[in-house]
Design a protein around this motif. Structure first.
Motif, PDB file in Angstrom:
ATOM      1  N   TRP A  52      16.516  -9.827 -32.360  1.00 21.80           N
ATOM      2  CA  TRP A  52      16.143  -8.677 -31.506  1.00 21.80           C
ATOM      3  C   TRP A  52      14.629  -8.563 -31.480  1.00 21.80           C
ATOM      4  O   TRP A  52      13.969  -8.618 -32.529  1.00 21.80           O
ATOM      5  N   TYR A  56       8.955  -0.168 -28.809  1.00 21.50           N
ATOM      6  CA  TYR A  56       9.149   1.278 -28.667  1.00 21.50           C
ATOM      7  C   TYR A  56       7.781   1.858 -28.311  1.00 21.50           C
ATOM      8  O   TYR A  56       6.765   1.495 -28.925  1.00 21.50           O
ATOM      9  N   ALA A  73      20.112  -0.913 -28.014  1.00 30.07           N
ATOM     10  CA  ALA A  73      19.461  -0.289 -29.171  1.00 30.07           C
ATOM     11  C   ALA A  73      19.323   1.213 -28.969  1.00 30.07           C
ATOM     12  O   ALA A  73      19.526   1.734 -27.869  1.00 30.07           O
ATOM     13  N   CYS A  74      18.947   1.915 -30.052  1.00 29.15           N
ATOM     14  CA  CYS A  74      18.789   3.367 -29.956  1.00 29.15           C
ATOM     15  C   CYS A  74      17.561   3.718 -29.103  1.00 29.15           C
ATOM     16  O   CYS A  74      16.566   3.000 -29.112  1.00 29.15           O
ATOM     17  N   ILE A  77      13.191   7.363 -31.535  1.00 29.76           N
ATOM     18  CA  ILE A  77      12.957   7.355 -32.984  1.00 29.76           C
ATOM     19  C   ILE A  77      11.858   8.370 -33.280  1.00 29.76           C
ATOM     20  O   ILE A  77      10.811   8.371 -32.626  1.00 29.76           O
ATOM     21  N   ARG A  81      10.339   8.236 -39.117  1.00 26.67           N
ATOM     22  CA  ARG A  81      11.736   7.863 -39.387  1.00 26.67           C
ATOM     23  C   ARG A  81      11.935   6.358 -39.193  1.00 26.67           C
ATOM     24  O   ARG A  81      11.410   5.765 -38.249  1.00 26.67           O
ATOM     25  N   GLY A  82      12.756   5.786 -40.080  1.00 31.72           N
ATOM     26  CA  GLY A  82      13.074   4.369 -39.966  1.00 31.72           C
ATOM     27  C   GLY A  82      11.837   3.493 -40.144  1.00 31.72           C
ATOM     28  O   GLY A  82      10.750   3.973 -40.501  1.00 31.72           O
ATOM     29  N   VAL A  83      12.021   2.212 -39.901  1.00 32.00           N
ATOM     30  CA  VAL A  83      10.908   1.279 -40.058  1.00 32.00           C
ATOM     31  C   VAL A  83       9.881   1.505 -38.947  1.00 32.00           C
ATOM     32  O   VAL A  83       8.668   1.513 -39.179  1.00 32.00           O
ATOM     33  N   HIS A 105      16.113   3.298 -43.179  1.00 31.27           N
ATOM     34  CA  HIS A 105      16.226   2.291 -42.116  1.00 31.27           C
ATOM     35  C   HIS A 105      17.265   2.721 -41.085  1.00 31.27           C
ATOM     36  O   HIS A 105      18.347   3.208 -41.435  1.00 31.27           O
ATOM     37  N   ASP A 131       8.833  -4.292 -32.502  1.00 27.91           N
ATOM     38  CA  ASP A 131       9.884  -4.338 -33.528  1.00 27.91           C
ATOM     39  C   ASP A 131      10.644  -5.653 -33.374  1.00 27.91           C
ATOM     40  O   ASP A 131      11.131  -5.971 -32.285  1.00 27.91           O
TER      41      ASP A 131
HETATM   42  N1  SME Z   1      15.587  -0.672 -37.371  1.00 30.58           N
HETATM   43  C1  SME Z   1      14.653   0.159 -36.653  1.00 30.58           C
HETATM   44  C2  SME Z   1      15.299   0.793 -35.450  1.00 30.58           C
HETATM   45  C3  SME Z   1      15.173   0.026 -34.193  1.00 30.58           C
HETATM   46  S1  SME Z   1      16.271  -1.261 -34.102  1.00 30.58           S
HETATM   47  O1  SME Z   1      16.026  -2.205 -35.203  1.00 30.58           O
HETATM   48  C4  SME Z   1      16.134  -2.063 -32.655  1.00 30.58           C
HETATM   49  C5  SME Z   1      14.085   1.215 -37.567  1.00 30.58           C
HETATM   50  O2  SME Z   1      14.546   1.376 -38.688  1.00 30.58           O
HETATM   51  O3  SME Z   1      13.155   1.907 -37.141  1.00 30.58           O
END
Ligand code: SME
Length: 161
Positions: A52, A56, A73-74, A77, A81-83, A105, A131
């Motif tokens: 992938w 973003y 994908a989401c 974000i 938050r998250g990576v 994550h 990403d």
């Molecule tokens: N894993 C990412 C979210 C986006 S998807 O991998 C496409 C994260 O933790 O921010």
């Protein structure tokens, strides 16, 4: 003739060097954000074949899904938050050898095992993130960080100056 960005170079640094050299003409004359980011994901997929690859983009205080190659994908974000949100909040590249070990994550796909997220920084502001997910553990290292940061610098120079 082989398609562009199809390489037989096994050394990762050498492959990045060739890729960046070959890709620079694609951002020399085009400055439309969606178009340039879309071609960047396509070129990276052709050259490296990761699971992938996407962007973003910072919009209205959130990271909003931009051009990508890969599974659905989401959309959004939040900061921190998250990576991706961490790369945004800290304005630094996140190299994650095992996504299950990264607190918070966000699993858009259960197939993702490792990840790298590089912020797009222009004039000190994070404008978005690149990403990249792999379906293998520990795919990304300092070589990936080094060259993907160079690529993102070129993108920022082309799009946001
Ligand atoms: N894993 C990412 C979210 C986006 S998807 O991998 C496409 C994260 O933790 O921010």
């Amino acid at each position: 003739m082989e398609p562009a960005f199809t390489y037989h170079i096994t050394d990762k640094a050498a492959r990045y060097e060739q890729f960046i050299s070959d890709f620079l003409p694609y951002i020399a004359d085009e400055h439309e954000e969606v178009s340039v980011l879309a071609n960047t994901t396509a070129a990276l997929r052709q050259a490296f074949g990761w699971f992938w690859i996407g962007f973003y983009i910072v919009r209205d205080g959130l990271l909003l899904l931009g051009p990508f190659q890969g599974d659905v994908a989401c959309y959004r974000i939040r900061h921190g938050r998250g990576v991706c949100g961490t790369a945004w909040a800290e304005a630094t590249t996140q190299v994650v050898p095992d996504v299950e070990q990264f607190p918070g994550h966000i699993a858009c796909s259960g197939s993702s095992r490792s990840e790298i997220v590089v912020p797009l920084i222009a004039n000190g502001d994070v404008r978005g993130v690149l990403d990249i997910d792999s379906d293998q553990l520990a795919t990304f290292d300092e070589t990936d960080r080094h060259y993907l940061e160079i690529l993102c610098k070129h993108l920022c120079d082309a799009l946001y100056q």
